[in-house]
Design an enzyme around this catalytic site. Structure first.
Site, PDB file in Angstrom:
ATOM      1  N   ASN A  34     -13.924  15.694  10.693  1.00  0.00           N
ATOM      2  CA  ASN A  34     -14.210  16.000  12.107  1.00  0.00           C
ATOM      3  C   ASN A  34     -13.056  15.570  13.007  1.00  0.00           C
ATOM      4  OD1 ASN A  34     -14.421  13.255  12.235  1.00  0.00           O
ATOM      5  ND2 ASN A  34     -16.556  13.195  12.912  1.00  0.00           N
ATOM      6  N   LEU A  35     -11.991  15.020  12.401  1.00  0.00           N
ATOM      7  CA  LEU A  35     -10.782  14.593  13.117  1.00  0.00           C
ATOM      8  C   LEU A  35     -11.071  13.513  14.161  1.00  0.00           C
ATOM      9  CD1 LEU A  35      -8.945  18.038  13.578  1.00  0.00           C
ATOM     10  CD2 LEU A  35      -8.711  16.390  11.716  1.00  0.00           C
ATOM     11  N   PHE A  83     -15.324  10.302   1.673  1.00  0.00           N
ATOM     12  CA  PHE A  83     -14.655   9.243   2.430  1.00  0.00           C
ATOM     13  C   PHE A  83     -15.175   9.144   3.859  1.00  0.00           C
ATOM     14  CE2 PHE A  83     -11.167  10.562  -0.508  1.00  0.00           C
ATOM     15  CZ  PHE A  83     -10.861   9.326  -1.061  1.00  0.00           C
ATOM     16  N   SER A 127     -17.129  -0.600  -1.000  1.00  0.00           N
ATOM     17  CA  SER A 127     -16.216  -1.652  -0.546  1.00  0.00           C
ATOM     18  C   SER A 127     -16.580  -2.983  -1.185  1.00  0.00           C
ATOM     19  CB  SER A 127     -16.343  -1.754   0.967  1.00  0.00           C
ATOM     20  OG  SER A 127     -15.717  -2.913   1.445  1.00  0.00           O
ATOM     21  N   THR A 129     -16.777  -5.443   0.325  1.00  0.00           N
ATOM     22  CA  THR A 129     -17.573  -6.130   1.338  1.00  0.00           C
ATOM     23  C   THR A 129     -19.022  -6.326   0.859  1.00  0.00           C
ATOM     24  OG1 THR A 129     -18.189  -6.101   3.661  1.00  0.00           O
ATOM     25  CG2 THR A 129     -18.162  -3.997   2.591  1.00  0.00           C
ATOM     26  N   TYR A 152     -21.426  -2.188   9.550  1.00  0.00           N
ATOM     27  CA  TYR A 152     -20.538  -1.375   8.705  1.00  0.00           C
ATOM     28  C   TYR A 152     -20.766  -1.711   7.230  1.00  0.00           C
ATOM     29  CZ  TYR A 152     -16.382  -0.351   5.973  1.00  0.00           C
ATOM     30  OH  TYR A 152     -15.547   0.055   4.971  1.00  0.00           O
ATOM     31  N   LYS A 156     -22.483   0.467   3.754  1.00  0.00           N
ATOM     32  CA  LYS A 156     -21.944   0.652   2.400  1.00  0.00           C
ATOM     33  C   LYS A 156     -23.018   0.274   1.365  1.00  0.00           C
ATOM     34  CE  LYS A 156     -17.927   2.220   3.470  1.00  0.00           C
ATOM     35  NZ  LYS A 156     -17.641   3.643   3.251  1.00  0.00           N
ATOM     36  N   ASN A 182      -8.680  -4.445  -0.604  1.00  0.00           N
ATOM     37  CA  ASN A 182      -8.010  -4.175   0.681  1.00  0.00           C
ATOM     38  C   ASN A 182      -6.864  -3.164   0.513  1.00  0.00           C
ATOM     39  OD1 ASN A 182      -9.529  -6.678   1.176  1.00  0.00           O
ATOM     40  ND2 ASN A 182      -8.454  -6.674   3.132  1.00  0.00           N
ATOM     41  N   LEU A 203      -5.000  -6.275   8.943  1.00  0.00           N
ATOM     42  CA  LEU A 203      -3.787  -7.089   8.882  1.00  0.00           C
ATOM     43  C   LEU A 203      -2.487  -6.274   8.844  1.00  0.00           C
ATOM     44  CD1 LEU A 203      -2.400  -9.834   8.504  1.00  0.00           C
ATOM     45  CD2 LEU A 203      -2.950  -9.698   6.064  1.00  0.00           C
ATOM     46  N   ARG A 298     -11.255 -16.095  12.395  1.00  0.00           N
ATOM     47  CA  ARG A 298     -11.928 -14.925  12.946  1.00  0.00           C
ATOM     48  C   ARG A 298     -13.377 -14.940  12.453  1.00  0.00           C
ATOM     49  NH1 ARG A 298      -9.654  -8.954  11.403  1.00  0.00           N
ATOM     50  NH2 ARG A 298     -10.536  -9.482   9.384  1.00  0.00           N
TER      51      ARG A 298
HETATM   52  C1  WQD Z   1      -7.438  -9.340   5.979  1.00  0.00           C
HETATM   53  C2  WQD Z   1      -7.080 -10.793   6.223  1.00  0.00           C
HETATM   54  C3  WQD Z   1      -7.957 -11.699   8.267  1.00  0.00           C
HETATM   55  C4  WQD Z   1      -5.676  -9.309  11.043  1.00  0.00           C
HETATM   56  C5  WQD Z   1     -11.980  -5.332   6.328  1.00  0.00           C
HETATM   57  C6  WQD Z   1     -13.353  -4.826   6.010  1.00  0.00           C
HETATM   58  C7  WQD Z   1     -13.364  -4.193   4.663  1.00  0.00           C
HETATM   59  C8  WQD Z   1     -12.337  -3.115   4.547  1.00  0.00           C
HETATM   60  C9  WQD Z   1     -11.010  -3.510   5.082  1.00  0.00           C
HETATM   61  C10 WQD Z   1     -12.362  -0.923   5.624  1.00  0.00           C
HETATM   62  C11 WQD Z   1      -8.247 -11.624   6.772  1.00  0.00           C
HETATM   63  C12 WQD Z   1      -6.453 -11.687   8.276  1.00  0.00           C
HETATM   64  C13 WQD Z   1      -6.192  -9.852   9.885  1.00  0.00           C
HETATM   65  C14 WQD Z   1      -4.840 -10.114  11.862  1.00  0.00           C
HETATM   66  C15 WQD Z   1      -5.082 -11.909  10.303  1.00  0.00           C
HETATM   67  N1  WQD Z   1     -12.895  -1.933   5.089  1.00  0.00           N
HETATM   68  N2  WQD Z   1      -5.905 -11.127   9.519  1.00  0.00           N
HETATM   69  N3  WQD Z   1      -4.573 -11.383  11.440  1.00  0.00           N
HETATM   70  O1  WQD Z   1     -11.382  -8.290   6.888  1.00  0.00           O
HETATM   71  O2  WQD Z   1     -10.489  -8.345   4.514  1.00  0.00           O
HETATM   72  O3  WQD Z   1     -11.593  -6.310   5.374  1.00  0.00           O
HETATM   73  O4  WQD Z   1     -11.103  -4.219   6.311  1.00  0.00           O
HETATM   74  O5  WQD Z   1     -12.162  -0.160   6.284  1.00  0.00           O
HETATM   75  O6  WQD Z   1     -14.618  -3.692   4.414  1.00  0.00           O
HETATM   76  O7  WQD Z   1     -14.257  -5.887   6.056  1.00  0.00           O
HETATM   77  O8  WQD Z   1      -9.349  -6.891   6.195  1.00  0.00           O
HETATM   78  O9  WQD Z   1      -7.119  -6.463   7.108  1.00  0.00           O
HETATM   79  O10 WQD Z   1      -8.996  -7.094   8.683  1.00  0.00           O
HETATM   80  O11 WQD Z   1      -8.056  -8.827   7.151  1.00  0.00           O
HETATM   81  O12 WQD Z   1      -4.811 -13.082   9.984  1.00  0.00           O
HETATM   82  O13 WQD Z   1      -4.368  -9.708  12.943  1.00  0.00           O
HETATM   83  O14 WQD Z   1      -6.058 -10.853   7.230  1.00  0.00           O
HETATM   84  O15 WQD Z   1      -8.458 -12.861   8.859  1.00  0.00           O
HETATM   85  O16 WQD Z   1      -8.164 -12.877   6.215  1.00  0.00           O
HETATM   86  P1  WQD Z   1     -10.753  -7.589   5.744  1.00  0.00           P
HETATM   87  P2  WQD Z   1      -8.354  -7.260   7.355  1.00  0.00           P
END
Ligand code: WQD
Length: 344
Positions: A34-35, A83, A127, A129, A152, A156, A182, A203, A298
């Site tokens: 759906n963009l 997806f 995931s 998660t 979210y 899943k 990840n 991240l 966080r």
């Molecule tokens: C990774 C680590 C942060 C940002 C989430 C969802 C998961 C999946 C992917 C998708 C953590 C740390 C992050 C920043 C930081 N789903 N961090 N500074 O939380 O493991 O997973 O995204 O779509 O279902 O839960 O991924 O990349 O957000 O964080 O220090 O600015 O990096 O605290 O430890 P996460 P993330």
């Protein structure tokens, strides 16, 4: 005749990489998207990478009639990779109903249409998660499902159950649930990658945007966790490796190799890397210095999680192969390419 695969969310980050790998493996791909979180020009870039233009229909999976029209138009779809979903953890806390509607009803629509159009297989984007903070690491597929930390994450878990219940009811559907860790990085051509909307929550996009000067500083959320350097640990999986897992999952379904009608696989590297280790690996592999500072934790973060990918390695015959250095360089090249294209 090439076998036809429907990819929902095929212009998205993981979807677009998967479309290319499916085409490389000889599948014919029909994308619906759906963009809402991607752009139609991704289809052009897919074509540039693979040399094949996939069919594309701008359809929302919530639109049952629109979806049905796609099944009717592209006769003979053999399997679906699903997806399409909303995926921002934070937003899901603020707008839970958007997440429940989008992520649950899309799957329900697909599962209802599959038998009608003799589509026998589905690969679902799940995931890690679903494990929450696992008691035992590396985590295996047998680990208990923990209460979800966000709507979210809950979608899943519920989607996995919807698939299991549908199959248990006798529906002629074979399913593979891939639990991603990840996903990071971009295509080595820098033609495909992640295009986050607004300020990135994840991240790597935040890190590369900081490195290029769009953001001033990367905040590292916490250095007082029970890990060797105090920062959280994740299993960072290269997006092309991840895409290839979908191809072998589709092969497995279509070749009727499944031991059970619903199978689940961890898709990770088996290696945990801390946030600080990742930052240092980025600096070492790109030569770019990163401005970061340690801030407080966080809310809702898992302390440490990484995969036991043995089942995927042994049963699926899939293994992550990319090095973290190459993966981080690909993420950086993608960020540089975005600047060249004037996108960010
Ligand atoms: C990774 C680590 C942060 C940002 C989430 C969802 C998961 C999946 C992917 C998708 C953590 C740390 C992050 C920043 C930081 N789903 N961090 N500074 O939380 O493991 O997973 O995204 O779509 O279902 O839960 O991924 O990349 O957000 O964080 O220090 O600015 O990096 O605290 O430890 P996460 P993330």
């Amino acid at each position: 005749m090439k076998q036809k695969i429907l990819v929902t969310g095929g212009t998205g980050y993981i979807g677009s990489h998967t479309v290319v790998e499916l085409q490389n493996a000889g599948y014919e791909v029909v994308i619906i998207d759906n963009l809402s979180n991607s752009n139609a020009d991704v289809v052009d870039n897919i074509e540039k990478v693979s040399g094949i233009r996939p069919a594309f229909e701008k359809v929302d999976c919530l639109d049952y009639e629109g979806l049905e029209a796609v099944f009717a138009k592209y006769e003979g779809i053999k399997a679906i990779i699903h997806f399409a979903a909303s995926k921002a953890v934070g937003e899901s806390v603020e707008k839970p109903l958007k997440y429940y509607r989008n992520n649950l009803m899309s799957l329900v629509n697909l599962l209802e249409l599959m038998p009608k159009y003799h589509v026998g297989g589905i690969v679902f984007s799940s995931s890690c998660t679903v494990y929450g903070q696992p008691d035992i690491l590396p985590v295996t597929e047998e680990a208990p499902i923990k209460k979800a930390e966000s709507p979210y994450g809950n979608t899943k878990q519920i989607n996995e159950e919807i698939i299991r219940d549908t199959v248990a009811s006798g529906a002629p559907i074979n399913a593979i649930l891939l639990r991603y860790f990840n996903p990071i990085g971009a295509h080595p051509t820098a033609l495909l990658g992640e295009l986050p909307n607004g300020v990135p929550q994840n991240l790597i996009p935040y890190l590369t945007q900081t490195a290029i000067g769009i953001r001033q500083q990367l905040s590292v959320f916490g250095d007082d966790y029970d890990t060797p350097d105090g920062s959280c640990i994740r299993d960072f999986i290269n997006v092309v490796d991840l895409a290839k897992a979908h191809v072998v999952a589709i092969d497995r379904i279509l070749e009727k190799k499944q031991a059970e009608q619903v199978e689940v696989f961890n898709i990770g590297t088996g290696r945990g890397l801390s946030v600080l280790e990742l930052i240092h690996a980025f600096e070492a592999s790109t030569g770019v210095k990163l401005n970061y500072k340690i801030v407080g934790r966080r809310a809702g973060d898992i302390e440490k999680v990484w995969a036991n990918p043995e089942r995927a390695n042994n049963v699926l015959g899939w293994k992550a192969t990319a090095t973290i250095e190459d993966t981080l360089r690909s993420a950086w090249n993608w960020q540089l390419k975005l600047r060249e294209r004037g996108i960010q």
